[in-house]
Structures are given as C-alpha cells and as structure tokens.
Design an enzyme around this catalytic site. Structure first.
Site: not given
Length: 326
Positions: A196, A249
């Site tokens: 992330k 992400k």
C-alpha cells in the site's frame, strides 16, 4: 512484394469471432469486490461529491444497496465505517456494536451468500485520523497491533468472511492471525493490504470515509511510490505471517507491482482500483471527454492482464451491467 517475408498477425483479428477465439484475458463478475461506506445514523444517503454514484449509507438504506449488488451477480463487498464518535484509540473499530459490526450482521442476515470483507484499520475511528496509536506526533507500531487484532476478532464475531487489514503497521498480519486463531477463527482468511503506497490517488476516499489525518501524513507507514523492491519485502513478510490474499493499492500507476507480486507469490492477488482512479474517469466521462464504458472496461482488463485475480473497484456495478450486455 512477393520477396518480403513478415508475420501476418492481422489474420487473427479479421472478425469478432476470430478475436474472441484468441482472446487471452477475461473479466468476470466474480472478479469484483464492491466498496460500501456505512454511516451511523438514519436516513443517510449522501453522495460523495468527488465520487459520483458512490454514497455514504446508513443501515436503513443498506438493504437496497445489497439487493442491487446481489442481483447484479457481484459476489463480495468490502465495508468501511463512519462512526458517530471518534477517540484517540479508535475504540469504535473494535466495539461489538460498531458500525462495521452492525453492517456485517445485517448483510449476512439478509444475504448470507454475499461475501463480506471487513476493512480492518483504525483511521476512520481515531480523532487524529492515523492508522495506529499516536504519541505526540509519532505513530507507534507495536501498541497498535493489539488494537488491530481486537478489531479483526470483533469483525469475525460479527460474521465477516474475510479480514482485510489496511494499516501497514509492521507485523500486523502476524498479530491479527494470532488473535483470530486464539479466538477460534482460524478458518477466517486475511486479505492483506500487503503493498500500500502513500498515494495522491486516495483523496476522494478520505472524503468518503472521513478519514484524513489531522496532522502530518502517512508516509512513515505507507510505502514510497518510488520503491519496487520494497514491495516484494512487504509482500514476503505478509506471506510468512499468514496472509491468504495480497492487495496492491493503488492499481493504475502500479501495474508493474501487480505483475511482480503475481510472479513471486502463489497467493491470489487483489488490485485496489482506488477512489482517485475512479474520480478521474467519472469526471472525464461527465465532461464528455471519454467513453466511460470503454475506458473502465479497458482499465479493469488491464489490471487482470497485469496479474490481478480480483479487483476492488467502485466501478463494479456498472462493469457487471456491461458484462451482462455482452
């Protein structure tokens, strides 16, 4: 011209049937996980200004949303909560009657076949907006792990099918796996936000989830967008600690990372098609600058081609309808 020797690649593009015969990558409704923002209160259906078509919903409006999702054939949702109150330790995240816990019970009662993924973080519940315990302006890693484990256990008790920790604290998968196992939830998988990045693409989400940090930023725990090898180290740690899925992400600017994760780890890979990616497409479509359907389907197909097995996307409902048209 008869002396030229070259490949006739166009032979396999001559007709719709021929192109379908040699098609390599497919999108399916079963690939999609649809995000939902659930708010404390009643009669709430607030459209997120920067995300047309996406709403903050109270529990009394959740039923219609879930009915639509199930009718479209989308197999899973991921729930994000907007609590009525926040505090320094995000206690609403792990309260048995927290908004995610209530929404999960509601979803499983009305649509038991629908897979419920619970976002497991503290940022939406802390008054400072960070994903862990804060001391001064430092985000403390180890004291945060116990609270994250408590949150996961509470979500599993409420009926969550999958726990999805998004906090990026070191050791978060190990702590949550140990907590779930000790609480009798060894069967519940962890869909880790393994990779992330500290991204500018999250802006609309922070409006939707009311989760922007009140000071500083998240760069001490989310990854630097410059780094590729670090992503492999992060993913490897989560695999070792017991993750069952690996999320990358954002997705659109990180297709290379999706492919790296797919090539290096034998777990399902999940691309998170984030809020900023969605907002850009919507804004361009509203202005008539692009063909929304064509761009969305091409983008989602690109994520699958890059190596994603599943896609968390705000486009899921529209994409499901377009797939049905085909």
């Amino acid at each position: 011209m008869t002396q030229l020797h070259f490949q006739r690649h166009r032979r396999l593009r001559q007709s719709t049937g021929m192109r379908a015969m040699v098609k390599e990558t497919y999108l399916h409704k079963e690939d999609f996980i649809y995000p939902i923002f659930v708010a404390e209160g009643e009669n709430i259906k607030n459209e997120v200004a920067s995300m047309p078509g996406v709403f903050q919903l109270s529990l009394d409006n959740l039923g219609a949303e879930l009915d639509e999702i199930v009718a479209l054939g989308i197999p899973a949702v991921i729930l994000f909560g907007l609590p009525a109150e926040k505090d320094a330790i995000g206690s609403g995240a792990y309260h048995d009657h927290g908004i995610i816990q209530k929404a999960t019970r509601y979803a499983k009662e009305h649509h038991p076949e629908l897979l419920v993924v619970a976002d497991t973080c503290l940022c939406e519940y802390t008054d400072h907006g960070h994903c862990g315990v804060v001391e001064g302006e430092q985000i403390l890693n180890d004291p945060s792990l116990n609270l994250l484990a408590q949150t996961a256990i509470s979500q599993a008790k409420a009926g969550a099918d999958i726990i999805a920790p998004s906090n990026m604290m070191d050791g978060f998968v190990a702590a949550i796996r140990a907590g779930l196992d000790e609480a009798g939830f060894a069967h519940i998988p962890i869909m880790s936000y393994a990779v992330k990045y500290a991204s500018g693409y999250y802006g609309p989400f922070r409006e939707a989830a009311d989760g922007a940090p009140k000071f500083g930023d998240r760069k001490t725990y989310q990854m630097d967008p410059s780094n590729r090898l670090e992503a492999m180290r992060e993913a490897a740690s989560d695999v070792e600690e017991g993750a069952d899925f690996l999320i990358v992400k954002p997705a659109l600017a990180y297709m290379d990372i999706i492919r790296d994760v797919k090539n290096n780890f034998a777990l399902p890979v999940v691309a998170y098609n984030v809020s900023g990616e969605y907002a850009m497409v919507k804004a361009a479509a509203i202005n008539g600058w692009i063909d929304e359907k064509a761009v969305v389907m091409e983008t989602l197909l690109g994520m699958k081609r890059a190596g994603a097995d599943l896609i968390i996307t705000y486009h899921a409902k529209d994409a499901a309808r377009w797939l049905e048209e085909k």
